[in-house]
Design an enzyme around this catalytic site. Structure first.
Site, PDB file in Angstrom:
ATOM      1  N   GLU A 421      39.286  36.144  32.224  1.00  0.00           N
ATOM      2  CA  GLU A 421      40.385  36.774  32.234  1.00  0.00           C
ATOM      3  C   GLU A 421      41.691  35.829  32.494  1.00  0.00           C
ATOM      4  O   GLU A 421      42.639  36.004  33.064  1.00  0.00           O
ATOM      5  CB  GLU A 421      40.425  37.681  33.391  1.00  0.00           C
ATOM      6  N   GLY A 422      41.627  34.758  31.859  1.00  0.00           N
ATOM      7  CA  GLY A 422      42.729  33.850  31.856  1.00  0.00           C
ATOM      8  C   GLY A 422      42.249  32.533  32.714  1.00  0.00           C
ATOM      9  O   GLY A 422      41.951  32.865  33.909  1.00  0.00           O
TER      10      GLY A 422
END
Length: 587
Positions: A421-422
């Site tokens: 998620e990043g």
């Protein structure tokens, strides 16, 4: 030699111009409403975003407490993390049971079969799953928080009626397909193309996706692809709702073997001239980047809840072992180095839960701009959890290394958190650049105004007033408990100093700040520690108002830890070894 240097310089300038263009494309698509995190970069405290501490209503709390107890009992009977890890699969009966419980659509409106839970209440439930099994937590997060979230937020009425009831009940599963060989944390670099057919009724998708959680088991996927911009040679990202029965949809690898979270179905997908009906576009055409970034906000918030659950498990395991294990005639808990680890684990868990609650509260209040807060929560929680897992591992000693203990699995499971998620390095640059954008635009406007100072006297005066405030006036922290006021003054002073540091950084580096990643990292960490300190202080204040002194010592240490780290980062802005590092890296 001279021409070579000139060419290299020209190429570097061109790269910088492209970086600025990409940053503007990304940041310019975000709302500029000043909130808690953005206010910190301006030396302000938007106090009502964090004080008083968010609470569920009496009815919501009773309902959520009952659901938490019911979910815990269900997990005791049905969730076996050892089996899931060993067999690299989440059993169908567990998924069906979670669907019947309602967890797979908990925040959806009742009209689609959901229970309409708030984000704060839903985070309580995700914490239960996160405390037991990371594979199951990530599966649920991929389905609910990001897989079908775009449909909930951006779907047309017909799209929602068509797909949501089965997704909410768990009869069908969802996935979110963004990551590609050339795009992951760099969400704007999606290469999958979607070209409209001659009659405009379909879009033809070609490309590939990888590392897609639930990719091979999902019935509905939100897929990001580039579409042509009308009357232009440019493209923009558009979100599409895709089903596996569409001709051209390929699962090239159903379950990629992984170090941890082995139960999740992480897949490679390909699209070969796959025709997607125009009515399957999710949200406005060309606005897929906003869909993706908004969806990730929800995923990062529940990510914080899952990390909180895992941290509580580690803390419990470490505490129990430290008090029962004896060495040199004393329990491990009597040794200062063990106490250091236990207190650090307890304090960071306390802060992690507070940050998750504050962030979820922003979503529940319907506020527009919380992207910076969710990014901060994700980075801070995953970095702290990794240390918590490692500390718990160390306290258990050699026993933790064997597979009959849960910590070796947790060590494998939680390493992905700093990447998924990043990637945290990318998000730290995002935090710093997004936060500094407002002050940077203001300084840019003032620089232009100085060319005609009489015409723009109001703007110049406001800038001068703000500058004076940053030098001498700290924001007020509205605490209800008198005994915490000195901590509020410390926080206000740190916020003021941070705003002045941001301003000085922008003056010193100007556009080159995009490339000053070591500087950006320090700026980001100061913002994260300020957010952690504010959230901790808000929760502590709420505890004391309720005459609950259970966590006083832990909260005091946690606040002091953030304060000390910010002080160190401020010193590092002035005195560091950055030049020596660059010399060694290029030597």
């Amino acid at each position: 030699m001279g021409s070579h240097v000139t060419e290299a310089s020209a190429e570097r300038l061109e790269q910088r111009a492209e970086q600025i263009r990409q940053a503007e494309e990304l940041l310019g698509s975000l709302p500029q409403t000043i909130g808690l995190a953005k206010g910190l970069f301006a030396g302000q405290l938007i106090a009502d975003w964090v004080f008083p501490y968010p609470q569920l209503s009496t009815n919501q709390k009773a309902d959520t407490d009952a659901a938490v107890a019911e979910l815990e009992a269900f997990c005791d009977r049905n969730l076996d993390p050892v089996r899931i890890d060993r067999e690299a699969d989440i059993p169908c009966e567990l998924i069906d049971g979670l669907g019947q419980f309602g967890l797979l659509g908990m925040t959806a409106p009742a009209e689609f079969g959901g229970r309409g839970y708030s984000q704060m209440a839903y985070c309580r439930l995700l914490e239960v799953i996160g405390s037991r099994c990371s594979s199951t937590a990530i599966f649920v997060n991929a389905h609910h928080s990001i897989g079908m979230r775009g449909l909930l937020l951006f779907g047309s009425e017909s799209q929602r009626q068509r797909w949501l009831p089965d997704l909410v009940s768990g009869k069908k599963l969802a996935a979110f397909a963004l990551t590609e060989p050339e795009a992951g944390s760099d969400a704007a670099n999606v290469q999958t193309m979607a070209v409209p057919t001659a009659d405009g009724q379909h879009f033809v998708l070609n490309g590939q996706k990888r590392y897609i959680t639930n990719g091979a088991i999902a019935d509905v996927l939100t897929v990001m692809a580039r579409t042509p911009v009308a009357e232009s040679d440019k493209t923009a990202i558009t979100a599409f709702l895709v089903t596996p029965d569409m001709p051209g949809f390929q699962v090239t690898e159903a379950r990629m073997e992984k170090l941890g979270i082995r139960g999740t179905a992480t897949s490679r997908l390909a699209f070969d001239n796959m025709h997607v009906p125009r009515e399957n576009i999710l949200g406005p055409i060309g606005k897929g980047l906003k869909v993706a970034l908004t969806v990730l906000d929800f995923g990062r918030t529940t990510f914080g809840a899952c990390c909180t659950g895992a941290a509580k498990t580690c803390l419990q395991l470490a505490t129990d072992h430290a008090h029962s294990r004896r060495q040199f005639g004393r329990s491990l808990a009597e040794f200062e180095l063990m106490q250091q680890k236990l207190v650090r684990m307890a304090a960071w868990t306390y802060a992690m839960e507070a940050m998750t609650t504050v962030t979820a509260g922003l979503i529940d209040r319907g506020l527009e701009d919380y992207m910076l807060e969710t990014a901060i929560l994700k980075v801070w929680s995953t970095e702290r959890l990794w240390t918590i897992v490692n500390d718990a591992f160390q306290i258990h000693g050699g026993a933790a290394y064997f597979t009959d203990q849960p910590l070796e699995r947790m060590l494998r499971d939680h390493r992905i958190n700093q990447i998924g998620e990043g990637a945290n390095e990318v998000l730290m640059s995002f935090i710093a650049l997004t936060g500094m954008r407002g002050p940077g635009l203001q300084m840019q406007a003032v620089a232009s105004a100085w060319k005609h100072p009489l015409r723009h006297a109001g703007l110049v005066c406001r800038f001068a007033t703000d500058g004076a405030r940053l030098r001498c006036c700290s924001p007020v922290v509205p605490l209800r408990s008198p005994e915490l006021r000195r901590y509020g003054k410390q926080l206000g002073k740190q916020i003021r100093r941070f705003g002045a540091t941001v301003q000085k950084t922008l003056v010193t580096h100007r556009e080159e700040v995009l490339e000053r990643q070591l500087v950006l990292e320090r700026i980001a960490w100061m913002a994260m520690e300020l957010f952690a300190a504010a959230s901790t202080l808000s929760r502590w204040d709420s505890d004391l108002v309720a005459n609950d002194h259970t966590h006083d010592a832990v909260a005091r240490w946690c606040f002091a830890d953030s304060h000390r780290r910010i002080e160190g980062l401020q010193r590092a802005m002035r005195c560091n070894d950055d030049d020596l590092l660059k010399l060694a890296a290029n030597g």
